[in-house]
Scaffold this motif. Structure first.
Motif, short mmCIF file in Angstrom:
data_model
loop_
_atom_site.label_atom_id
_atom_site.label_comp_id
_atom_site.label_asym_id
_atom_site.label_seq_id
_atom_site.Cartn_x
_atom_site.Cartn_y
_atom_site.Cartn_z
N LEU A 134 0.83 -1.20 0.00
CA LEU A 134 0.00 0.00 0.00
C LEU A 134 0.87 1.25 0.00
CD1 LEU A 134 -2.87 1.20 0.17
CD2 LEU A 134 -2.65 1.12 2.66
N PHE A 164 -1.24 -5.26 6.42
CA PHE A 164 -2.69 -5.14 6.24
C PHE A 164 -3.32 -6.49 5.89
CE2 PHE A 164 -3.33 -0.59 6.14
CZ PHE A 164 -4.70 -0.47 6.25
N LYS A 169 -6.96 -4.10 2.44
CA LYS A 169 -5.99 -3.26 1.73
C LYS A 169 -6.49 -2.89 0.34
CE LYS A 169 -2.23 -5.36 0.52
NZ LYS A 169 -0.87 -5.98 0.61
#
Length: 261
Positions: A134, A164, A169
């Motif tokens: 991310l 995540f 995510k």
């Protein structure tokens, strides 16, 4: 005789009470079974909705990334390679102009093109949607926005970064993409700030621009960017606070239990 009648009456009343109790228990069992069945169906329906939305978000990320790659190949890398080709044609056509400076210039342009290709190779579409980082992907997104020179974007990280949950995510990244897309297309904003706040018990995403804003009531209709963001936030059990006005648009998403399990 009277005593016998009383006994018979008591038996009749007892029988009716017993039958009434049996009927009540049977109705309760039927209602409980139907309620349980309905709960299972609703749970399956919610799970199906979640999986469909997750699949849609994944496809949208891939489509947006492909569009970005196409633009980068055409507008940036294509131009760099064209410049390099012009330099090489000049060097080949006019040997007397084959100077070290001209060769260095051509080499520099080719190195820039290679660097741009390496950046594109890190996009979610090429590295695998479920494996992408991310933070890294958002860094590339911010860099891409800043190349437009119309909006200055920044990315800030607070707290210790934690892994995540993959599905969450994907939804979070799609929410961010939706906000960015609306800002660039409609807000006429000069600034866009993204903050990822990793806390021990929750994750907070904050995005804000200084654009012209919009009327929230007009945008809370099916199919709008605001509606899509709200729906996706609800899908992962996140608290969503959206605000827009003359000072710009602000979004705050709070997610509990976001870490990888």
């Amino acid at each position: 005789m009277q005593q016998e009648e009383e006994i018979v009456f008591a038996l009749i009343i007892g029988t009716f009470l017993f039958l009434f109790l049996c009927i009540c228990l049977l109705l309760f069992f039927i209602l409980f079974k139907n309620s349980k069945k309905r709960h299972i169906q609703e749970k399956k329906s919610l799970e199906l909705t979640y999986q469909n939305e997750l699949a849609n978000a994944t496809i949208e990320i891939q489509e947006n990334t492909l569009q970005q790659i196409s633009r980068e190949l055409h507008d940036n890398i294509g131009q760099l390679l064209t410049v390099a080709k012009i330099h090489m044609n000049t060097i080949t056509k006019y040997p007397e102009k084959r100077t070290d400076e001209k060769l260095k210039e051509t080499n520099s342009v080719l190195e820039m093109a290679i660097s741009e290709l390496k950046t594109l190779s890190k996009t979610p579409i090429t590295s695998g949607i479920k494996q992408f980082s991310l933070l890294n992907t958002l860094s590339i997104e911010v860099e891409r926005i800043n190349k437009l020179e119309s909006t200055h974007a920044s990315l800030m990280i607070k707290g210790e970064i934690k892994p995540f949950n993959v599905d969450i995510k994907i939804i979070v990244y799609r929410i961010i993409q939706e906000f960015i897309c609306n800002t660039i297309k409609h807000a006429s904003a000069s600034k866009l700030n993204i903050v990822l706040n990793y806390n021990n018990d929750n994750f907070v995403l904050e995005i804000a621009d200084n654009g012209k804003g919009f009327n929230m009531l007009d945008k809370l209709k099916s199919g709008s960017g605001v509606s899509n963001i709200n729906n996706r936030a609800a899908l992962i059990g996140a608290e969503c606070i959206f605000d827009s006005g003359e000072g710009g648009t602000r979004l705050k998403i709070t997610i509990n239990n976001y870490t990888q399990t």
